[in-house]
Design a protein around this motif. Structure first.
Motif, PDB file in Angstrom:
ATOM      1  N   ALA A  60      60.150  73.284  64.912  1.00 61.16           N
ATOM      2  CA  ALA A  60      58.886  72.593  64.668  1.00 61.16           C
ATOM      3  C   ALA A  60      57.753  73.480  65.169  1.00 61.16           C
ATOM      4  O   ALA A  60      57.898  74.136  66.202  1.00 61.16           O
ATOM      5  CB  ALA A  60      58.868  71.254  65.387  1.00 61.16           C
ATOM      6  N   PRO A  61      56.625  73.521  64.441  1.00 65.28           N
ATOM      7  CA  PRO A  61      55.529  74.400  64.864  1.00 65.28           C
ATOM      8  C   PRO A  61      55.088  74.150  66.296  1.00 65.28           C
ATOM      9  O   PRO A  61      54.676  75.072  67.004  1.00 65.28           O
ATOM     10  CB  PRO A  61      54.395  74.064  63.892  1.00 65.28           C
ATOM     11  N   LEU A 180      58.490  66.807  72.265  1.00 69.90           N
ATOM     12  CA  LEU A 180      59.303  67.144  71.109  1.00 69.90           C
ATOM     13  C   LEU A 180      60.431  66.134  70.937  1.00 69.90           C
ATOM     14  O   LEU A 180      61.034  65.705  71.902  1.00 69.90           O
ATOM     15  CB  LEU A 180      59.878  68.558  71.259  1.00 69.90           C
ATOM     16  N   GLU A 181      60.652  65.799  69.690  1.00 72.73           N
ATOM     17  CA  GLU A 181      61.719  64.829  69.424  1.00 72.73           C
ATOM     18  C   GLU A 181      63.077  65.469  69.679  1.00 72.73           C
ATOM     19  O   GLU A 181      63.315  66.620  69.339  1.00 72.73           O
ATOM     20  CB  GLU A 181      61.662  64.406  67.953  1.00 72.73           C
ATOM     21  N   GLU A 191      68.265  65.220  57.788  1.00 76.79           N
ATOM     22  CA  GLU A 191      66.956  65.763  57.452  1.00 76.79           C
ATOM     23  C   GLU A 191      67.076  66.916  56.448  1.00 76.79           C
ATOM     24  O   GLU A 191      66.320  67.005  55.484  1.00 76.79           O
ATOM     25  CB  GLU A 191      66.282  66.276  58.729  1.00 76.79           C
TER      26      GLU A 191
ATOM     27  N   MET B  48      50.351  69.697  64.939  1.00 75.34           N
ATOM     28  CA  MET B  48      50.131  70.883  64.114  1.00 75.34           C
ATOM     29  C   MET B  48      50.677  70.730  62.715  1.00 75.34           C
ATOM     30  O   MET B  48      50.382  71.513  61.837  1.00 75.34           O
ATOM     31  CB  MET B  48      50.774  72.106  64.763  1.00 75.34           C
ATOM     32  N   SER B  49      51.547  69.774  62.542  1.00 76.20           N
ATOM     33  CA  SER B  49      52.055  69.574  61.185  1.00 76.20           C
ATOM     34  C   SER B  49      51.638  68.189  60.713  1.00 76.20           C
ATOM     35  O   SER B  49      52.003  67.180  61.303  1.00 76.20           O
ATOM     36  CB  SER B  49      53.569  69.742  61.145  1.00 76.20           C
ATOM     37  N   TYR B  62      55.244  63.158  63.194  1.00 76.52           N
ATOM     38  CA  TYR B  62      54.387  64.212  62.674  1.00 76.52           C
ATOM     39  C   TYR B  62      55.175  65.114  61.751  1.00 76.52           C
ATOM     40  O   TYR B  62      56.390  65.225  61.872  1.00 76.52           O
ATOM     41  CB  TYR B  62      53.746  65.016  63.811  1.00 76.52           C
TER      42      TYR B  62
END
Lengths: 321, 81
Positions: A60-61, A180-181, A191, B48-49, B62
């Motif tokens: 993730a970014p 973060l997840e 996903e 950010m996303s 997100y």
């Protein structure tokens, strides 16, 4: 051994026995080509998108910026480009991405490496190249995309262009960092599967139309159609192809199958790859969006360096292949 | 309850907004839906996303478009353990 040999046997049987088309007929050959390519490409797309999307669930970014903010100079550029291979790029997320990176202290050049690699190296293009030209060309595409983004980012970083980033970018402060997840393997796989479905649903009309046009060119266009106008002898072919490709906004999905049959008709592979890279890496909508964070001067330098990198790669491939 | 949809106007953000409205209508609850398009405000949440979904100032998702079913689940009073 060719992994797709069983598919070819099946398609031969389907076209020549079931549709009872003559093996030597142009129509039979074109239809055979169309069905075989479609099956092969969709298998490759599904497998590659799944693997890439699965890896992406770890990238993730919000997490990437943490990794990149600790790295500097060329190692940062290399890491950023590598991560960029696995990340898709929607031009609408370019701005938050850019600001997020800059805000958390990722060097500008490293940010650019990521920003170049993410759209330039994309899994749909890799799958199509593999399906139509073999894995070597697919690998060559990924490797050259990686090198372009490492060096373009590195050069941009060395030029100290921070003052040409829009001033408000530096004023933005992130108040709270996201937690973060945590995902289980099963959730990641789910996903990735969703991603396969959504990407294939999105690209399949383009792929089919692309392959159909490709099959038509394969069957009906005269040999050496392009050898004279765009062959290796013509030195302007690469830059012209790239300059046409830069503003174009299209997905690789439709363009690659058409290009593949143009190659049969005499378009050199390097020129074709350079065109494709120009189409996926830079586009007018993306440039317009980036204008929100980059002053015009930096924007021009950015586009120029990436374009130059792609043109160079085009010449290089034409020369070595 | 206050719901915010964060996104700078990309197609996915609009789909998410529509899904939120659908979920809210089906649950028949009164909530305040706000669309946040200002990039500086979006960034304040650390997102950010886009698109992202914020419920009562908490980022609940997100970088993905939730379906209205998934949003309905988020709208249920959550138990904190």
């Amino acid at each position: 051994m060719d992994l797709f040999y069983p598919v070819q046997i099946f398609v031969n049987w389907l076209v020549y026995s079931i549709f009872s088309l003559k093996q030597v007929s142009i129509l039979g050959e074109a239809i055979n080509f169309f069905i075989y390519d479609s099956i092969k490409i969709f298998i490759l797309l599904a497998v590659i998108i799944f693997i890439v999307s699965y890896i992406r669930t770890y990238l993730a970014p919000e997490k990437v910026k943490k990794i990149l903010s600790k790295k500097f100079e060329i190692f940062g550029n290399m890491t950023a480009s590598t991560i960029g291979i696995f990340t898709p790029f929607c031009s609408c997320s370019a701005v938050p991405l850019f600001i997020g990176f800059v805000e958390s202290g990722v060097p500008l050049g490293v940010t650019f490496s990521y920003l170049i690699a993410a759209p330039l190296i994309n899994e749909v293009a890799a799958a199509l190249l593999w399906g139509l030209f073999g894995w070597k060309v697919a690998l060559l595409y990924i490797a050259s995309g990686w090198i372009i983004s490492v060096f373009a980012g590195f050069i941009l970083g060395k030029m100290h262009l921070e003052k040409y980033v829009e001033d408000y970018v530096y004023k933005i402060k992130i108040k709270k960092n996201l937690k973060l997840e945590k995902k289980t393997q099963k959730e990641r796989a789910k996903e990735a599967y969703q991603e396969v479905k959504s990407i294939i649903r999105r690209v399949f009309p383009y792929v089919l139309i692309g392959i159909a046009i490709g099959a038509f060119i394969h069957g009906y266009a005269p040999e050496n159609l392009l050898t004279k106008i765009a062959g290796k002898g013509n030195w302007f072919a690469v830059p012209i192809a790239v300059l046409i490709g830069v503003p174009l906004y299209s997905n690789a999905a439709g363009i690659i199958p058409i290009i593949s049959s143009l190659i049969e008709k005499g378009l050199p592979l390097g020129t074709a790859l350079a065109f494709m890279m120009a189409v996926v890496a830079l586009s007018l909508p993306e440039i317009i969006i980036l204008r929100k964070v980059l002053k015009i001067r930096l924007l021009i330098i950015y586009v120029a360096i990436v374009t130059a990198g792609i043109i160079f790669t085009g010449y290089l491939f034409n020369w070595i292949l | 309850m206050r719901i915010k949809v964060l996104g700078s106007g990309c197609p996915n953000c609009k789909i998410l907004e529509a899904n939120v409205k659908k979920a809210v209508n089906e649950k028949k609850i009164k909530v305040n839906i706000e669309k946040v398009t200002d990039i500086a405000k979006i960034m304040e949440y650390g997102v950010m996303s886009t698109p992202a979904l914020v419920i009562d100032e908490k980022v609940v998702s997100y970088g993905k478009v939730l379906t209205s079913e998934e949003i309905k689940r988020l709208l249920k009073p959550r138990k904190f353990t």
